[in-house]
Design an enzyme around this catalytic site. Structure first.
Site, PDB file in Angstrom:
ATOM      1  N   CYS A  44       0.428  -1.419  -0.479  1.00 11.02           N
ATOM      2  CA  CYS A  44       0.082   0.173  -0.662  1.00 11.02           C
ATOM      3  C   CYS A  44       0.821   1.025   0.406  1.00 11.02           C
ATOM      4  O   CYS A  44       0.610   1.578  -0.384  1.00 11.02           O
ATOM      5  CB  CYS A  44      -0.803   0.316   1.217  1.00 11.02           C
ATOM      6  SG  CYS A  44      -1.962  -1.682   1.873  1.00 11.02           S
ATOM      7  N   HIS A  73      -8.801   2.303  -3.369  1.00 12.14           N
ATOM      8  CA  HIS A  73      -7.078   1.950  -3.041  1.00 12.14           C
ATOM      9  C   HIS A  73      -6.489   0.977  -4.118  1.00 12.14           C
ATOM     10  O   HIS A  73      -6.317   0.061  -4.270  1.00 12.14           O
ATOM     11  CB  HIS A  73      -7.403   1.019  -1.547  1.00 12.14           C
ATOM     12  CG  HIS A  73      -5.470   0.809  -0.631  1.00 12.14           C
ATOM     13  ND1 HIS A  73      -4.544   1.726  -1.308  1.00 12.14           N
ATOM     14  CD2 HIS A  73      -5.934   0.560   0.081  1.00 12.14           C
ATOM     15  CE1 HIS A  73      -3.845   1.051  -0.850  1.00 12.14           C
ATOM     16  NE2 HIS A  73      -4.207   0.370   0.098  1.00 12.14           N
ATOM     17  N   CYS A  92      -0.904   2.314   6.254  1.00 12.72           N
ATOM     18  CA  CYS A  92      -0.479   0.946   7.001  1.00 12.72           C
ATOM     19  C   CYS A  92      -0.471   0.402   5.686  1.00 12.72           C
ATOM     20  O   CYS A  92      -0.823   0.533   4.723  1.00 12.72           O
ATOM     21  CB  CYS A  92      -1.700   0.344   7.347  1.00 12.72           C
ATOM     22  SG  CYS A  92      -3.115   0.430   6.301  1.00 12.72           S
TER      23      CYS A  92
END
Length: 404
Positions: A91, A360, A390
């Protein structure tokens, strides 16, 4: 060792974010990256020959574009002298590409580096590792890269058999976070993203994408993921993903980030080189930090990462005007805020939405956030921003950025 050079970020841009299987699904990550790179050159007026290298980030690659940054650069018309590579910090990949570019520029290894992140989760591969040894009696088993990556990211000793959702439920238990609080944060995220869409706040950062189809080419110029029609009632009606194994489960598709398609890019250079090339700096990188925690509670990792980045920049949360904390899960955001002592309704937090509403797209998210905060800071008359997220497997990345 010579003193590190100052670093600025210029022309952060992004494509719209598409839903998995949605409007951008016909395009692969490489095509999305090419689109944003061509727009970056066109809008900034940057001569591609001035670019030393392109760093590409992608979470779900195939061998259709090995060394992703290099292939994307070549396809986008950069000269063969432009080097490139790819990285994956899950991520955090997009922001890591910017950080790596910054380190090259700071140390004088490069003068101008382009960071590009792209993901097409709609086209994430199904794969097997068995075929080269002959077909087993039961046939070949195909792994879904999206699901498999969430199960194996903690390695052998830190298993996450329930994927990222399971780790989010662990935080819910440890912090006592209610379903109602999660859904309320999710609704605010959608409301803020929709308001930004309607006001045109995203327009400056968006690059339209041409998507071919049976009826011709469609131009996509708007994020697909934000939902104007969502409500607390609609969110409350969604079933928790792990309800069958945990009757107290609270994490749903509605209070989790999306699975998405998008690309984003920016130029990283020195203030002096930017001026010589006619580039207008948007942000200055003040500091950055990475931190690790137990993979089974990976969502809390932004706490130590952001704290360290703030310490390195010699500032505190009270000095920060915008907090871009990626919403992997609402429960994860709420846990981080609890540790920082920041209210969930703080107007500095994701003023235009985040992962739950905008989406995302793993490899592009860090750069998407950067493009958004580059326009948020002047709109809010702010100076400092923190970007953090995160990272599956127990990491987090954070950067302190200053408006130029």
């Amino acid at each position: 060792m010579p003193e590190l050079r100052d670093v600025v970020i210029c022309s952060p841009l992004r494509t719209p974010v598409g839903r998995i299987g949605g409007v951008l699904a016909p395009l692969h990550a490489l095509q999305l990256a090419e689109t944003v790179l061509r727009a970056l050159i066109a809008r900034s007026g940057l001569d591609p020959a001035a670019v030393d290298g392109v760093i590409g980030s992608q979470g779900y690659p195939t061998m259709e574009a090995p060394a992703f940054g290099r292939v994307a650069a070549l396809n986008a018309g950069f000269p063969v002298t432009t080097v490139g590579y790819q990285l994956d910090r899950r991520c955090g990949s997009g922001l890591q590409a910017v950080v790596n570019a910054a380190m090259e520029v700071q140390t004088g290894v490069s003068d101008v580096v382009v960071a590009v992140g792209a993901e097409s989760m709609s086209n994430a591969p199904l794969y097997t590792e068995q075929g080269r040894r002959g077909v087993p009696a039961g046939g070949l088993f195909l792994h879904d890269a999206l699901a498999r990556g969430r199960e194996t990211v903690g390695g052998r000793d830190y298993p996450t058999p329930d994927g990222n959702v399971g780790t989010a439920e662990t935080l819910r238990r440890e912090y006592g976070i209610t379903r109602e609080a999660q859904d309320a944060l999710s609704l605010r995220s959608h409301q803020r993203a929709v308001a930004a869409q309607e006001s045109g706040a995203f327009d400056a950062e968006l690059v339209p994408v041409d998507v071919p189809g049976r009826r011709g080419v469609a131009v996509v110029d708007r994020d697909e993921h934000p939902r104007a029609d969502t409500s607390l009632e609609a969110l409350a009606a969604l079933r928790p993903v792990l309800q069958r194994v945990d009757p107290d489960a609270t994490v749903t598709a509605g209070n989790s980030s999306g699975q998405n398609d998008a690309a984003a890019a920016c130029v990283v250079t020195t203030p002096e080189r930017a001026a010589a090339l006619g580039l207008t700096p948007a942000l200055r990188l003040r500091s950055w930090a990475v931190a690790g925690v137990d993979p089974r509670v990976f969502g809390i990792a932004p706490v130590p990462a952001a704290n360290l980045a703030l310490e390195r920049a010699s500032v505190g949360w009270a000095d920060v005007d915008v907090i871009e904390l990626n919403e992997a899960f609402a429960v994860q955001v709420l846990a981080c805020l609890a540790d920082w002592g920041i209210d969930a309704e703080d107007p500095r937090l994701n003023p235009r939405g985040s992962g739950i509403s905008i989406g995302h797209p793993i490899g592009a998210t860090g750069l998407r956030m950067l493009a958004t905060l580059a326009s948020e800071l002047p709109a809010l008359d702010g100076t400092l921003a923190v970007e953090t997220m995160c990272i599956g497997g127990g990491q987090a990345l954070a950067a302190v950025l200053e408006r130029v």
